[in-house]
Scaffold this motif. Structure first.
Motif, PDB file in Angstrom:
ATOM      1  N   VAL A  24       5.413   3.169 -10.884  1.00  0.00           N
ATOM      2  CA  VAL A  24       6.051   2.006 -11.524  1.00  0.00           C
ATOM      3  C   VAL A  24       7.523   1.944 -11.147  1.00  0.00           C
ATOM      4  CG1 VAL A  24       6.716   1.014 -13.745  1.00  0.00           C
ATOM      5  CG2 VAL A  24       4.393   1.903 -13.429  1.00  0.00           C
ATOM      6  N   GLN A  25       8.197   3.077 -11.185  1.00  0.00           N
ATOM      7  CA  GLN A  25       9.618   3.107 -10.834  1.00  0.00           C
ATOM      8  C   GLN A  25       9.836   2.750  -9.366  1.00  0.00           C
ATOM      9  OE1 GLN A  25      11.585   6.843 -11.647  1.00  0.00           O
ATOM     10  NE2 GLN A  25      13.492   6.213 -10.634  1.00  0.00           N
ATOM     11  N   ALA A  28       9.465  -0.951  -8.808  1.00  0.00           N
ATOM     12  CA  ALA A  28      10.620  -1.692  -9.322  1.00  0.00           C
ATOM     13  C   ALA A  28      11.796  -1.604  -8.360  1.00  0.00           C
ATOM     14  CB  ALA A  28      11.006  -1.156 -10.699  1.00  0.00           C
ATOM     15  N   GLU A  29      12.078  -0.415  -7.865  1.00  0.00           N
ATOM     16  CA  GLU A  29      13.213  -0.245  -6.957  1.00  0.00           C
ATOM     17  C   GLU A  29      12.945  -0.906  -5.605  1.00  0.00           C
ATOM     18  OE1 GLU A  29      14.907   3.647  -6.699  1.00  0.00           O
ATOM     19  OE2 GLU A  29      14.569   4.069  -8.831  1.00  0.00           O
ATOM     20  N   ALA A  31      11.225  -3.643  -5.252  1.00  0.00           N
ATOM     21  CA  ALA A  31      11.468  -5.071  -5.500  1.00  0.00           C
ATOM     22  C   ALA A  31      12.964  -5.379  -5.432  1.00  0.00           C
ATOM     23  CB  ALA A  31      10.903  -5.460  -6.862  1.00  0.00           C
ATOM     24  N   ASP A  32      13.794  -4.508  -5.997  1.00  0.00           N
ATOM     25  CA  ASP A  32      15.247  -4.704  -5.920  1.00  0.00           C
ATOM     26  C   ASP A  32      15.697  -4.761  -4.466  1.00  0.00           C
ATOM     27  OD1 ASP A  32      15.289  -4.576  -8.683  1.00  0.00           O
ATOM     28  OD2 ASP A  32      16.018  -2.506  -8.757  1.00  0.00           O
ATOM     29  N   ARG A  38      11.564  -7.882 -10.472  1.00  0.00           N
ATOM     30  CA  ARG A  38      10.719  -6.757 -10.836  1.00  0.00           C
ATOM     31  C   ARG A  38       9.476  -7.252 -11.582  1.00  0.00           C
ATOM     32  NH1 ARG A  38      14.069  -1.392 -12.740  1.00  0.00           N
ATOM     33  NH2 ARG A  38      15.396  -1.201 -10.866  1.00  0.00           N
ATOM     34  N   SER A  39       8.333  -6.728 -11.234  1.00  0.00           N
ATOM     35  CA  SER A  39       7.122  -7.008 -12.006  1.00  0.00           C
ATOM     36  C   SER A  39       7.139  -6.155 -13.272  1.00  0.00           C
ATOM     37  CB  SER A  39       5.871  -6.674 -11.184  1.00  0.00           C
ATOM     38  OG  SER A  39       5.780  -7.494 -10.044  1.00  0.00           O
ATOM     39  N   SER A  40       6.424  -6.582 -14.288  1.00  0.00           N
ATOM     40  CA  SER A  40       6.360  -5.805 -15.527  1.00  0.00           C
ATOM     41  C   SER A  40       5.629  -4.486 -15.272  1.00  0.00           C
ATOM     42  CB  SER A  40       5.630  -6.590 -16.614  1.00  0.00           C
ATOM     43  OG  SER A  40       4.259  -6.733 -16.282  1.00  0.00           O
ATOM     44  N   ASP A  41       5.910  -3.510 -16.116  1.00  0.00           N
ATOM     45  CA  ASP A  41       5.213  -2.234 -16.002  1.00  0.00           C
ATOM     46  C   ASP A  41       3.701  -2.432 -16.091  1.00  0.00           C
ATOM     47  OD1 ASP A  41       7.743  -1.192 -15.921  1.00  0.00           O
ATOM     48  OD2 ASP A  41       7.560  -0.005 -17.760  1.00  0.00           O
ATOM     49  N   VAL A  44       2.288  -3.747 -12.811  1.00  0.00           N
ATOM     50  CA  VAL A  44       2.223  -2.714 -11.778  1.00  0.00           C
ATOM     51  C   VAL A  44       1.073  -1.753 -12.063  1.00  0.00           C
ATOM     52  CG1 VAL A  44       3.434  -0.794 -10.679  1.00  0.00           C
ATOM     53  CG2 VAL A  44       4.678  -2.903 -11.239  1.00  0.00           C
ATOM     54  N   TYR A  75       9.027   0.473  -0.554  1.00  0.00           N
ATOM     55  CA  TYR A  75       8.287   1.279  -1.534  1.00  0.00           C
ATOM     56  C   TYR A  75       8.102   2.706  -1.026  1.00  0.00           C
ATOM     57  CZ  TYR A  75       4.522   3.073  -4.427  1.00  0.00           C
ATOM     58  OH  TYR A  75       3.775   3.871  -5.252  1.00  0.00           O
TER      59      TYR A  75
END
Length: 226
Positions: A24-25, A28-29, A31-32, A38-41, A44, A75
């Motif tokens: 998940v982390q 998110a990173e 996506a940044d 960022r997609s929601s937890d 993901v 990723y």
């Protein structure tokens, strides 16, 4: 003294390894870095188990192939940095797998990870030759297509009805069903047992060690039944 199953096949992330938070982390990173929201937890977690390209395109359907490739690289870069110390195995995994091997079960892995990532974590755990066979998403069809399981069954010369898939996502259970196999759902990974129960697993467990108890119970019933 015939058991119901000869071959136990395991998903990796969220089933054997406590890696969901790291995935998940990393997403998110990535996506940044890609300039995407960022997609929601929850979103993901809902794609964990898919091959990475399919997971990215599910979360970001507007991306074209070059953009997906770039996102995938972001990723991979983030995940490898986070995974310098590989995600720990869940409590009870090592002891249970050792017991399964001692009891004569054959063991395999069917994962949405890429081969390079899978080999890295297998090496970190000293398991390069532990399993009869491992299959990764970038060397076959991704979940829930049954090809990954069909290749494992062919390698082990075990019929589908004598094999069991253990996983934490809907894609694991759907893949097993598509291959004509039974499955067990684990509820400590990507999806809840309530959600996974809809896909018809033979059992739902909340701790890995419960798999041994369930298999032993089926074996006792089989023996008692003659």
């Amino acid at each position: 003294m015939r058991r119901d199953y000869e071959l136990l096949i395991f998903d990796w992330d969220g089933t054997l390894a406590d890696s969901i938070g790291r995935i998940v982390q990393a997403m998110a990173e990535a996506a940044d870095r890609a300039g995407e929201p960022r997609s929601s937890d929850a979103a993901v977690k809902g794609i964990i188990g898919l091959a990475l390209d399919e997971a990215i395109s599910t979360l970001y359907p507007h991306l074209n192939e070059p953009q997906i490739a770039q996102f995938r690289q972001h990723y991979a870069d983030v995940y490898v940095a986070l995974d310098q110390q590989p995600s720990p195995l869940f409590e009870g995994v090592v002891e249970s797998l050792d017991a399964f091997r001692a009891e004569g079960y054959r063991l395999a892995v069917a994962t949405g990870k890429a081969r390079r990532g899978l080999d890295r974590v297998l090496k970190a755990n000293g398991w390069e030759h532990y399993f009869d066979i491992t299959r990764a998403a970038d060397e076959t069809r991704g979940k829930p297509h049954p090809l990954m399981l069909e290749e494992i069954l062919a390698h082990c010369a075990v019929p589908a009805e004598r094999a069991l898939m253990v996983g934490d996502s809907a894609f694991d259970l759907q893949m097993a069903s598509n291959a004509g196999m039974h499955s067990v759902a684990v509820g400590y990974g990507a999806m809840s047992l309530q959600a996974l129960a809809e896909f018809g697993p033979q059992a739902c467990i909340s701790h890995f060690s419960q798999l041994r108890e369930w298999l032993a119970g089926r074996h006792r019933v089989d023996l008692q039944g003659g």
